[in-house]
Structures are given as structure tokens and as C-alpha cells.
Design a protein around this motif. Structure first.
Motif, PDB file in Angstrom:
ATOM      1  N   ALA A 288       0.875  -1.176   0.000  1.00 11.76           N
ATOM      2  CA  ALA A 288       0.000   0.000   0.000  1.00 11.76           C
ATOM      3  C   ALA A 288       0.908   1.221   0.000  1.00 11.76           C
ATOM      4  N   ILE A 289       0.603   2.155  -0.859  1.00 10.88           N
ATOM      5  CA  ILE A 289       1.370   3.401  -0.919  1.00 10.88           C
ATOM      6  C   ILE A 289       0.500   4.485  -0.299  1.00 10.88           C
ATOM      7  N   ALA A 290       1.041   5.222   0.665  1.00 10.41           N
ATOM      8  CA  ALA A 290       0.283   6.288   1.341  1.00 10.41           C
ATOM      9  C   ALA A 290       1.226   7.462   1.565  1.00 10.41           C
ATOM     10  N   LEU A 291       1.192   8.410   0.648  1.00 10.68           N
ATOM     11  CA  LEU A 291       2.116   9.541   0.702  1.00 10.68           C
ATOM     12  C   LEU A 291       1.440  10.763   1.302  1.00 10.68           C
ATOM     13  N   ASP A 292       2.247  11.691   1.798  1.00 11.67           N
ATOM     14  CA  ASP A 292       1.673  12.969   2.205  1.00 11.67           C
ATOM     15  C   ASP A 292       1.281  13.742   0.949  1.00 11.67           C
ATOM     16  N   ARG A 293       0.426  14.747   1.131  1.00 12.73           N
ATOM     17  CA  ARG A 293      -0.156  15.458  -0.022  1.00 12.73           C
ATOM     18  C   ARG A 293       0.890  16.211  -0.848  1.00 12.73           C
ATOM     19  N   ALA A 294       2.036  16.517  -0.261  1.00 11.34           N
ATOM     20  CA  ALA A 294       3.038  17.293  -0.996  1.00 11.34           C
ATOM     21  C   ALA A 294       3.925  16.407  -1.873  1.00 11.34           C
ATOM     22  N   SER A 295       3.863  15.106  -1.679  1.00 11.50           N
ATOM     23  CA  SER A 295       4.715  14.203  -2.453  1.00 11.50           C
ATOM     24  C   SER A 295       4.005  13.762  -3.722  1.00 11.50           C
ATOM     25  N   ALA A 296       4.792  13.419  -4.724  1.00  7.35           N
ATOM     26  CA  ALA A 296       4.216  12.962  -5.990  1.00  7.35           C
ATOM     27  C   ALA A 296       5.042  11.796  -6.526  1.00  7.35           C
ATOM     28  N   LEU A 297       4.352  10.749  -6.916  1.00  9.60           N
ATOM     29  CA  LEU A 297       5.026   9.586  -7.493  1.00  9.60           C
ATOM     30  C   LEU A 297       5.636   9.957  -8.843  1.00  9.60           C
ATOM     31  N   PHE A 298       6.729   9.304  -9.186  1.00  9.93           N
ATOM     32  CA  PHE A 298       7.347   9.532 -10.492  1.00  9.93           C
ATOM     33  C   PHE A 298       8.036   8.257 -10.961  1.00  9.93           C
ATOM     34  N   ASP A 299       8.240   8.186 -12.255  1.00 11.18           N
ATOM     35  CA  ASP A 299       8.904   7.023 -12.833  1.00 11.18           C
ATOM     36  C   ASP A 299      10.331   6.947 -12.292  1.00 11.18           C
ATOM     37  N   GLY A 300      10.680   5.816 -11.681  1.00  8.85           N
ATOM     38  CA  GLY A 300      12.016   5.661 -11.114  1.00  8.85           C
ATOM     39  C   GLY A 300      12.089   5.988  -9.629  1.00  8.85           C
ATOM     40  N   ALA A 301      10.961   6.277  -9.021  1.00 10.07           N
ATOM     41  CA  ALA A 301      10.958   6.549  -7.575  1.00 10.07           C
ATOM     42  C   ALA A 301      11.291   5.265  -6.805  1.00 10.07           C
ATOM     43  N   VAL A 302      12.093   5.410  -5.760  1.00  5.74           N
ATOM     44  CA  VAL A 302      12.438   4.266  -4.908  1.00  5.74           C
ATOM     45  C   VAL A 302      11.623   4.364  -3.625  1.00  5.74           C
ATOM     46  N   LEU A 303      10.845   3.331  -3.373  1.00  9.41           N
ATOM     47  CA  LEU A 303       9.905   3.365  -2.247  1.00  9.41           C
ATOM     48  C   LEU A 303      10.396   2.532  -1.063  1.00  9.41           C
ATOM     49  N   LEU A 304      11.323   1.640  -1.320  1.00 10.89           N
ATOM     50  CA  LEU A 304      11.891   0.816  -0.246  1.00 10.89           C
ATOM     51  C   LEU A 304      13.328   0.508  -0.604  1.00 10.89           C
ATOM     52  N   LEU A 305      14.206   0.610   0.396  1.00 15.54           N
ATOM     53  CA  LEU A 305      15.614   0.267   0.164  1.00 15.54           C
ATOM     54  C   LEU A 305      16.223  -0.141   1.490  1.00 15.54           C
ATOM     55  N   ASP A 306      16.610  -1.401   1.574  1.00 13.70           N
ATOM     56  CA  ASP A 306      17.357  -1.838   2.746  1.00 13.70           C
ATOM     57  C   ASP A 306      18.379  -2.879   2.309  1.00 13.70           C
ATOM     58  N   ASP A 307      18.972  -3.580   3.267  1.00 11.39           N
ATOM     59  CA  ASP A 307      20.049  -4.513   2.914  1.00 11.39           C
ATOM     60  C   ASP A 307      19.560  -5.699   2.108  1.00 11.39           C
ATOM     61  N   ARG A 308      18.260  -5.965   2.202  1.00 14.61           N
ATOM     62  CA  ARG A 308      17.748  -7.192   1.596  1.00 14.61           C
ATOM     63  C   ARG A 308      16.856  -6.978   0.391  1.00 14.61           C
ATOM     64  N   ALA A 309      16.289  -5.803   0.267  1.00 17.58           N
ATOM     65  CA  ALA A 309      15.292  -5.625  -0.794  1.00 17.58           C
ATOM     66  C   ALA A 309      15.120  -4.157  -1.164  1.00 17.58           C
ATOM     67  N   ALA A 310      14.608  -3.959  -2.355  1.00 17.75           N
ATOM     68  CA  ALA A 310      14.246  -2.605  -2.798  1.00 17.75           C
ATOM     69  C   ALA A 310      12.963  -2.705  -3.606  1.00 17.75           C
ATOM     70  N   ILE A 311      12.192  -1.628  -3.576  1.00 22.53           N
ATOM     71  CA  ILE A 311      10.994  -1.536  -4.409  1.00 22.53           C
ATOM     72  C   ILE A 311      11.086  -0.236  -5.222  1.00 22.53           C
TER      73      ILE A 311
END
Lengths: 228, 150
Positions: free
Chosen positions: B54-77
Motif C-alpha cells: 500500500a502506498i500512502a504519501l503525504d499530499r506534498a509528495s508525488a510519485l514519479f517514474d524511477g521513484a524508490v519506495l523501499l531500500l534496505d540490505d535485503r530488498a528494494a521496491i
């Protein structure tokens, strides 16, 4: 590397409720309010009317919600202009409610439309439903239109009246499903004729289930981003 | 999992290196959204590997092509936008250019202009648009161009 960020202050989700005049949008809100309250969901309402505050006054007088949580926007023109082309009046009303009631989970934005073309700007709402009813005739879904086709949820209301207006409810639902091509569709009877609302056949709980699933995400355990 | 932040872009230097390493570990998942869904602040989606997010952003944020939503040692989205299709039309003359431009606006079609063309974003089935343009195409008032045939 792990990126740990605190939970963001997202504010309440915003849902649009559009549809032709008389389709039962305000009646649907009057049914949703107590049902949402039973689930502990804090709600405010914004209504859009052409040149009056009729719907807002009706909701305020309903006794179902703190009247302060109901705002009216007078479009002064076709209502779709203030929910799609230039939604700043509605955005301002929503931000005002958010500031005044910080615990809100959800804002319902109702807007009538004089045809099937009404849509909501996604700058204004996160998700929107379009409400039609069987009393308008059995051909409404076949006529398509952006409201019928593009809404996140199509609600076909007053199903209990179908036999009295010579409409085959099952056929309307089947044709609507064909036009929607997989998008959500629910039948509803906001004021179930001759039946207790508590029998769940009115469709209200199913609508809320969808709102919870698609917008509120309360079924997902809280998990800090970056700690997956 | 609820994703509440855009951490950066795939091209950001501090993201590119760990992302490259995770790609070699087959640990990068992609969420692909339509242009319409890219406008949302809240939505539910599935990654290419079937993870429901589920993606739940604040109103000032905007999704874009190439946005990284998760990044840790094991996985990225990573977020990607579906490629857009455009119906490319060339009006026969100025009168038709004005007429078809008005027509497209009246139907709330999203358009762009270029190289003497009116280009219509296909946000629904192609047949829906061609149906509305059938008379103009039949009369030769507009033509589909660049191999864009019905």
C-alpha cells in the motif's frame, strides 16, 4: 544500508462520491456515517451544490455527525468544475477540516453531476465512487460515460426498487460489470424497502470494506518503511 | 507493507550503488502503475514478484517514474510508469484542426500537439476513441499517421 523514516503525517484519506442528482449520494452518506463510526473511523464531509447548501444542511441536521465536521462548497457552476477542473475550493475545505480535526481518518466529498461525465481530480481525492440508481432506467450502465467507466467503484443504488420501475436488477449489474471490465462494482439499497438494514443485504458494509481495503489500509499491520 | 515515503530516484548516486547490488541478488521488485494511478497519493498495488503493498504519501509528495519506495540490505521496491500510447491524428486543414481540437476537449481527452498532429493519449481501449472519430476518418477530415491504423 537501511533507510528508516518515521511514519509521515499523511492526513486523512479523501474519497469522492459523485453521480447524478437524485441517485442517493446523500442518503448513502447518511448510511455510511454510522457504519464508519462503528468501525472507529473518524469522518468529515464536504458537499458540493450548484447554488445552495442543501446537502450540507441535510447532513448537519441528520444527527449522525458533529455539524462542525460538515462543510459546503457552492460551485456556482456545473459541480464538476470544482471537483475536476479547478478543485482548489474543495482542497481548501479539506485542509481546513484537517487542521481543525487532526484525528480525522477520512473525508467524504460529495458532488452531484448533471450527467454521466463527472469525474474527480486525483489532486483532490485518493479514490472515488460514482452512484447511479435503477430508477434512472436500466440503460444507464450501457451508456457508459467517464463516471460509469473510470470510477474506482460504481455503486448501483435503490436495487430494492427495481421491480417497481420495471428494471431487471441482475441484468443491470451484469451489464455494468461488462462495461467496467474488472473495476469494482457494488449493488446497494440505501433505504432498504421492507427489510431491516442490519441484514447486510443493503451493501453498506461491502462499500466500507472496499474503502478500508483500497484507501485506509487498516487491514495492513503497521511496519516501518525500510524494516521489511 | 505500507510505503509512506519516496526515498529518492534510481539515478540518485547514494541509491544507485546499493540498488545495483540488490539487482544482482534478484532482490529488486517493481511496481508498475498507469499514468492515472501515478497521480494518486494512496493506492494498493502488487510488485512484479507478487508482493502486495500500500502506498500512502503525504499530499506534498508525488510519485514519479524511477521513484524508490523501499531500500534496505535485503530488498528494494522501485516504481515504474506504464508506457503511454498515443493516437496520432493529422487534420486535413485548419478548419478541421479547430473542429477536432474542440471535439477532443469536449470529450475531456488528454492531448498534445506536435509536427502538425493532434495526439490523443489512450486512457481507455483504442476502439473507444476510433468509434468517436469514425465519421471524421471516413470523410478524410482526419487521418491516422505513422502506421497508426485502426
Amino acid at each position: 544500508m537501511n533507510v528508516h523514516l518515521p511514519s509521515a503525517p499523511k492526513g486523512p484519506a479523501r474519497i469522492g462520491i459523485g453521480g447524478p442528482v437524485g441517485s442517493g449520494k446523500t442518503a448513502l452518506i447518511e448510511r455510511l456515517l454510522p457504519a464508519l463510526a462503528r468501525r472507529g473511523i473518524e469522518v468529515a464531509v464536504i458537499t458540493n451544490d450548484l447554488v445552495t447548501r442543501e446537502d450540507a444542511e441535510r447532513v448537519r441536521r441528520s444527527g449522525l455527525i458533529d455539524p462542525g465536521r460538515v462543510r459546503a462548497v457552492e460551485a456556482g457552476a456545473c459541480p464538476h468544475t470544482v471537483i475536476r477542473e479547478d478543485p482548489t475550493l474543495n482542497i481548501a475545505a479539506a485542509e481546513d477540516l484537517e487542521a481543525r480535526y487532526p484525528g480525522l481518518d477520512l473525508i467524504l466529498l460529495e458532488s452531484g453531476g448533471d450527467n454521466l461525465a463527472s469525474t474527480f481530480s486525483l489532486d483532490l481525492v485518493d479514490w472515488w465512487m460514482f452512484v447511479i440508481d435503477v430508477g434512472q432506467g436500466d440503460d444507464i450502465p450501457r451508456k457508459r460515460g467517464p463516471g460509469i467507466v473510470q470510477s474506482d467503484l460504481l455503486v448501483i443504488n435503490k436495487l430494492d426498487l427495481a421491480p417497481y420501475v420495471h428494471v431487471n436488477a441482475d441484468q443491470v449489474l451484469t451489464e455494468a460489470a461488462g462495461v467496467r471490465k474488472g473495476r469494482a462494482l457494488l449493488g446497494c439499497a440505501c433505504r432498504p424497502h421492507g427489510r431491516a438494514a442490519s441484514d447486510q443485504a443493503d451493501g453498506i458494509e461491502a462499500i466500507i470494506d472496499l474503502i478500508v481495503r483500497d484507501v485506509l489500509f487498516t487491514d495492513i499491520p503497521a511496519e516501518v518503511q525500510g524494516e521489511a | 507493507m505500507i510505503l509512506e515515503h519516496i526515498l529518492g530516484a534510481v539515478t540518485d548516486p547514494w541509491i544507485a550503488a546499493p540498488l545495483h547490488r540488490l539487482e544482482h541478488q534478484d532482490a529488486v521488485e517493481t511496481v508498475t502503475l498507469s499514468r492515472e494511478d501515478m497521480s494518486r497519493k494512496r493506492l494498493r498495488a502488487c510488485t512484479d514478484k507478487g508482493t502486495e503493498v500500500a502506498i500512502a504519501l503525504d499530499r506534498a509528495s508525488a510519485l514519479f517514474d524511477g521513484a524508490v519506495l523501499l531500500l534496505d540490505d535485503r530488498a528494494a521496491i522501485v516504481l515504474r510508469m506504464e508506457p503511454e500510447e498515443w493516437l496520432c491524428l493529422r487534420p486535413r486543414d485548419l478548419t478541421e484542426a479547430i473542429s477536432v481540437g474542440f471535439f477532443a476537449g469536449n470529450l475531456h481527452w488528454r492531448v498534445r500537439f506536435g509536427d502538425g498532429q493532434l495526439q490523443v493519449a489512450l486512457e481507455r481501449e483504442r476502439a473507444v476513441y476510433l468509434e468517436r472519430l469514425a465519421d471524421r476518418l471516413a470523410d478524410g477530415r482526419i487521418t491516422l499517421i505513422d502506421g497508426d491504423q485502426p
